[in-house]
Scaffold this motif. Structure first.
Motif, PDB file in Angstrom:
ATOM      1  N   VAL A 165       0.831  -1.194   0.000  1.00 51.37           N
ATOM      2  CA  VAL A 165       0.000   0.000   0.000  1.00 51.37           C
ATOM      3  C   VAL A 165       0.880   1.264   0.000  1.00 51.37           C
ATOM      4  N   LEU A 166       2.040   1.153   0.682  1.00 50.50           N
ATOM      5  CA  LEU A 166       2.896   2.331   0.848  1.00 50.50           C
ATOM      6  C   LEU A 166       3.918   2.498  -0.272  1.00 50.50           C
ATOM      7  N   LEU A 167       4.078   1.447  -1.049  1.00 53.94           N
ATOM      8  CA  LEU A 167       5.134   1.411  -2.066  1.00 53.94           C
ATOM      9  C   LEU A 167       5.096   2.616  -3.006  1.00 53.94           C
ATOM     10  N   ILE A 168       3.921   2.890  -3.545  1.00 54.50           N
ATOM     11  CA  ILE A 168       3.801   3.928  -4.568  1.00 54.50           C
ATOM     12  C   ILE A 168       4.065   5.325  -3.991  1.00 54.50           C
ATOM     13  N   PRO A 169       3.381   5.714  -2.886  1.00 53.08           N
ATOM     14  CA  PRO A 169       3.687   7.038  -2.345  1.00 53.08           C
ATOM     15  C   PRO A 169       5.131   7.195  -1.875  1.00 53.08           C
ATOM     16  N   ILE A 170       5.731   6.141  -1.320  1.00 51.48           N
ATOM     17  CA  ILE A 170       7.141   6.266  -0.910  1.00 51.48           C
ATOM     18  C   ILE A 170       8.007   6.508  -2.140  1.00 51.48           C
ATOM     19  N   TYR A 171       7.684   5.804  -3.202  1.00 52.09           N
ATOM     20  CA  TYR A 171       8.418   6.030  -4.455  1.00 52.09           C
ATOM     21  C   TYR A 171       8.283   7.480  -4.897  1.00 52.09           C
ATOM     22  N   LEU A 172       7.062   8.018  -4.806  1.00 52.12           N
ATOM     23  CA  LEU A 172       6.831   9.405  -5.236  1.00 52.12           C
ATOM     24  C   LEU A 172       7.589  10.393  -4.341  1.00 52.12           C
ATOM     25  N   ILE A 173       7.618  10.102  -3.017  1.00 55.90           N
ATOM     26  CA  ILE A 173       8.361  10.973  -2.099  1.00 55.90           C
ATOM     27  C   ILE A 173       9.846  10.962  -2.452  1.00 55.90           C
ATOM     28  N   LEU A 174      10.390   9.766  -2.649  1.00 53.16           N
ATOM     29  CA  LEU A 174      11.809   9.663  -2.969  1.00 53.16           C
ATOM     30  C   LEU A 174      12.116  10.331  -4.306  1.00 53.16           C
ATOM     31  N   ASN A 175      11.169  10.241  -5.213  1.00 55.69           N
ATOM     32  CA  ASN A 175      11.338  10.903  -6.500  1.00 55.69           C
ATOM     33  C   ASN A 175      11.442  12.415  -6.322  1.00 55.69           C
ATOM     34  N   LYS A 176      10.576  12.963  -5.480  1.00 53.01           N
ATOM     35  CA  LYS A 176      10.611  14.406  -5.174  1.00 53.01           C
ATOM     36  C   LYS A 176      11.931  14.806  -4.534  1.00 53.01           C
ATOM     37  N   LEU A 177      12.416  13.925  -3.635  1.00 53.84           N
ATOM     38  CA  LEU A 177      13.669  14.216  -2.934  1.00 53.84           C
ATOM     39  C   LEU A 177      14.891  13.998  -3.835  1.00 53.84           C
ATOM     40  N   GLY A 178      14.660  13.416  -5.008  1.00 55.95           N
ATOM     41  CA  GLY A 178      15.780  13.112  -5.894  1.00 55.95           C
ATOM     42  C   GLY A 178      16.598  11.921  -5.410  1.00 55.95           C
ATOM     43  N   TRP A 179      15.978  11.008  -4.694  1.00 55.48           N
ATOM     44  CA  TRP A 179      16.708   9.864  -4.131  1.00 55.48           C
ATOM     45  C   TRP A 179      16.529   8.577  -4.933  1.00 55.48           C
ATOM     46  N   ILE A 180      15.776   8.656  -6.044  1.00 55.62           N
ATOM     47  CA  ILE A 180      15.657   7.472  -6.891  1.00 55.62           C
ATOM     48  C   ILE A 180      17.032   7.201  -7.477  1.00 55.62           C
ATOM     49  N   ASP A 181      17.373   5.923  -7.600  1.00 56.49           N
ATOM     50  CA  ASP A 181      18.663   5.533  -8.135  1.00 56.49           C
ATOM     51  C   ASP A 181      19.822   6.080  -7.300  1.00 56.49           C
ATOM     52  N   SER A 182      19.683   5.988  -5.976  1.00 65.03           N
ATOM     53  CA  SER A 182      20.782   6.406  -5.109  1.00 65.03           C
ATOM     54  C   SER A 182      20.835   5.484  -3.899  1.00 65.03           C
ATOM     55  N   TYR A 183      21.993   5.457  -3.244  1.00 63.92           N
ATOM     56  CA  TYR A 183      22.104   4.663  -2.007  1.00 63.92           C
ATOM     57  C   TYR A 183      21.080   5.128  -0.985  1.00 63.92           C
ATOM     58  N   LYS A 184      20.869   6.458  -0.932  1.00 69.33           N
ATOM     59  CA  LYS A 184      19.909   7.004   0.033  1.00 69.33           C
ATOM     60  C   LYS A 184      18.544   6.335  -0.124  1.00 69.33           C
ATOM     61  N   GLY A 185      18.097   6.236  -1.367  1.00 66.46           N
ATOM     62  CA  GLY A 185      16.792   5.637  -1.627  1.00 66.46           C
ATOM     63  C   GLY A 185      16.739   4.166  -1.238  1.00 66.46           C
ATOM     64  N   LEU A 186      17.892   3.473  -1.356  1.00 64.47           N
ATOM     65  CA  LEU A 186      17.932   2.059  -1.006  1.00 64.47           C
ATOM     66  C   LEU A 186      17.983   1.857   0.504  1.00 64.47           C
ATOM     67  N   ILE A 187      18.562   2.835   1.217  1.00 66.84           N
ATOM     68  CA  ILE A 187      18.837   2.644   2.643  1.00 66.84           C
ATOM     69  C   ILE A 187      17.819   3.342   3.558  1.00 66.84           C
ATOM     70  N   ILE A 188      17.610   4.642   3.343  1.00 61.54           N
ATOM     71  CA  ILE A 188      16.922   5.464   4.351  1.00 61.54           C
ATOM     72  C   ILE A 188      15.489   5.005   4.686  1.00 61.54           C
ATOM     73  N   PRO A 189      14.671   4.572   3.706  1.00 62.91           N
ATOM     74  CA  PRO A 189      13.319   4.140   4.109  1.00 62.91           C
ATOM     75  C   PRO A 189      13.306   2.920   5.035  1.00 62.91           C
ATOM     76  N   TRP A 190      14.420   2.214   5.179  1.00 62.39           N
ATOM     77  CA  TRP A 190      14.423   0.942   5.911  1.00 62.39           C
ATOM     78  C   TRP A 190      15.213   1.005   7.210  1.00 62.39           C
ATOM     79  N   LEU A 191      15.557   2.198   7.682  1.00 65.62           N
ATOM     80  CA  LEU A 191      16.436   2.313   8.847  1.00 65.62           C
ATOM     81  C   LEU A 191      15.752   2.002  10.177  1.00 65.62           C
ATOM     82  N   VAL A 192      14.430   2.022  10.199  1.00 65.65           N
ATOM     83  CA  VAL A 192      13.707   1.786  11.441  1.00 65.65           C
ATOM     84  C   VAL A 192      12.680   0.686  11.187  1.00 65.65           C
ATOM     85  N   SER A 193      12.467  -0.174  12.184  1.00 60.53           N
ATOM     86  CA  SER A 193      11.465  -1.219  12.008  1.00 60.53           C
ATOM     87  C   SER A 193      10.579  -1.316  13.248  1.00 60.53           C
TER      88      SER A 193
END
Lengths: 295, 277
Positions: free
Chosen positions: B123-151
């Motif tokens: 459910v969250l996949l698409i909006p998170i993708y859109l947020i990262l796109n806005k932040l310019g984090w698509i195709d970056s280590y940040k995009g691969l790492i930062i959304p998963w730092l907390v569980s």
């Protein structure tokens, strides 16, 4: 003084919770609201037009999309095959390696290995084994079964994926069953032995009934995870869902609609439909197994 | 114990060992075939027999020198290690606050953490993708790492563990003038090594094996993680089974090594997280 320490404690708590709070806001709360809004919008990632409100049109489009409806049926078919198969095998293995067999540590370790192996690696190994001229077919042809490409035939692709999924996750459920078995007191078995009960009677009369809460827990976990299946289906069947779309699952369909067709609105609507299905089925399971087992 | 062993009839023993050995074969044979095939020359891959004279590591050498497998391996390590370290620190911090500190809305925060575990990630996949796109984090280590730092799940897990640490220990330290952060780093974290190890292993393995998210975020080949890289390699070179399977072995080996080395934490982790405290 007292107020100061209280304020200090609040501040400490806030600082310690800050990473979670940030992550919750940016990667959970806002996306959840946003996903809900997008599901009512004409939101194409590629188009230049600003998103506009379209009411229930995305839900209508999702629920009339044959491929999506098929993906729901495919996923349910997959779940119905995987859940009982893997739980029965896991339970048998747990009972067996919980017993006084030699090398049980070796067996337990071995059975768990597929669980830590990447689904991509697992899929690729089985793509090789299930090839028409692959080793599984070479063995099967000895007992008179015609070689076929198991992943390329509409009626066989999902059952074949089921075997891969079961192979890949039995170990996990075996370990949870083992933890359940360790809570059953030995005295019960000893008492049954005094009464003259054999191994099978002990299994049916003591082990299984006492494991009921664990069986319920594993059924729910297994069911929810099968409903969210993505990796095996996507790697084996691709974004088209394999032969005649028979390997297409609900999550692959969401992925395809969002990131191949860039139709974010419809994909979000599909995601909420999937959410609803998972929620509903979990509730039904809860009713079926009785309320007292509220894990 | 001695007595019980004697009560097993030979028939029961045969059944037990047959099941054990049968499933061990079902588990191990696919790996074994993958390893042997990865060592074969390509023309022999579908042959059942093994010509030991022809086995070599050449497909491993080929994929790691002619293709960016080493780069993908490196990416997978960077991402999995960063995500693991972040989770260990951030989840424990939040768990400490929930287990030991008093603050307004503590219950609310706790129930939110439990509640978030029930929402399926798609459910969250698409909006998170859109947020990262806005932040310019698509195709970056940040995009691969930062959304998963907390569980949320491991915050809950660590909280349960912290609740078992005696309060006296903490009060003594407070009287000695140690700050809350001092207590957290010098007392709670060292006392929680088994729980931290369990968490580290699960997060590392989970992230190492994760496929959907990196395949969305990493669009350029230099940023692929190993599962994404291997899947794309398979798509193009599927007839070279010795190389494809060498890649699969390369992808499997790190988590298998981690598992075999730390398996006592694994089993304990499943036991303690699967059951209520």
């Amino acid at each position: 003084m007292r107020n100061r320490t209280k304020a200090q404690e609040y501040l400490t708590a806030f600082v310690m919770l800050l990473p979670y709070i940030l992550s919750f806001c940016v990667f959970f709360a806002y996306p959840l609201v946003k996903a809900f809004i997008i599901s009512f919008q004409n939101f194409s990632f590629l188009g230049d037009a600003p998103p506009n409100f379209v009411g229930l049109a995305n839900y209508k489009e999702a629920l009339t999309n044959k491929m999506f409806l098929d993906s729901i049926l495919n996923t349910l078919y997959y779940s119905v095959l995987v859940v009982p198969t893997q739980l029965i095998i896991a339970l048998i293995l747990a009972v067996v390696v919980n017993d006084k067999v030699k090398f049980k540590e070796f067996f337990r370790t071995t059975y768990y290995l597929p669980t830590v192996t990447s689904p991509v690696a697992v899929s690729i190994i089985f793509l090789f084994l299930y090839k028409t001229d692959g080793l599984v077919n070479q063995i099967l042809s000895h007992i008179g079964i015609t070689p076929r490409n198991w992943f390329n035939e509409p009626s066989f692709v999902m059952p074949a994926i089921v075997t891969v999924a079961v192979w890949g996750s039995v170990g996990f459920y075996m370990v949870t069953f083992l933890s359940g078995l360790s809570t059953i007191p030995d005295q019960l078995y000893e008492a049954a032995e005094v009464e003259g009960a054999g191994e099978f009677i002990k299994l049916v009369k003591i082990t299984v009934p006492l494991l009921k809460p664990m069986i319920f827990f594993n059924t729910v976990v297994s069911f929810i995870s099968t409903l969210q299946m993505f990796d095996l289906s996507y790697i084996i069947g691709g974004s088209d869902g394999g032969p005649m779309g028979k390997a297409m699952t609900m999550v692959v369909m969401i992925y395809r609609t969002a990131f191949k067709e860039f139709n974010m609105g419809v994909a979000s609507a599909m995601a909420f439909v999937v959410f609803g299905i998972i929620f509903l089925l979990t509730l039904i399971q809860r009713k079926l197994f009785g309320e007292e087992m509220s894990y | 114990m001695q007595k019980k062993e004697n009560t097993y009839g030979i028939g029961v023993k045969i059944v037990l060992y047959t099941i054990c050995i049968l499933w061990a074969l079902i588990t191990l044979v696919p790996y074994l075939i993958a390893v042997i095939t990865s060592l074969k020359p390509v023309e022999d891959v579908t042959k059942f027999s093994v010509d030991f004279g022809k086995l070599s590591f050449s497909s491993y050498k080929y994929i790691t020198t002619e293709f960016p497998f080493m780069r993908w391996l490196f990416n997978s390590f960077v991402v999995a290690v960063a995500v693991t370290v972040g989770n260990l620190l951030f989840n424990s911090m939040a768990a400490y606050a929930l287990a030991r500190l008093n603050f307004p809305f503590k219950k609310v925060v706790f129930y939110i953490i439990i509640g978030t575990m029930m929402i399926p990630g798609q459910v969250l996949l698409i909006p998170i993708y859109l947020i990262l796109n806005k932040l310019g984090w698509i195709d970056s280590y940040k995009g691969l790492i930062i959304p998963w730092l907390v569980s949320a799940f491991y915050i809950f897990f660590m909280r349960q563990y912290f609740l078992t640490i005696p309060k006296d220990l903490e009060e003594a330290a407070l009287i000695d003038g140690l700050s809350r952060f001092g207590i957290f780093f010098k007392i709670f974290l060292p006392l929680s090594l088994p729980a931290l190890a369990t968490q580290a292993i699960f997060i590392f393995v989970g992230n190492w094996n994760s496929f959907m998210w990196p395949s969305i975020i990493a669009s350029s080949e230099e940023l692929y993680t190993l599962p994404v890289g291997l899947n794309s390699f398979y798509g193009q070179y599927y007839q070279f089974w010795n190389q494809v399977l060498a890649g699969a072995i390369l992808l499997s080996l790190p988590t298998i090594i981690v598992f075999v080395a730390f398996q006592k934490y694994f089993v304990r982790g499943i036991v303690t997280t699967g059951l209520k405290e």
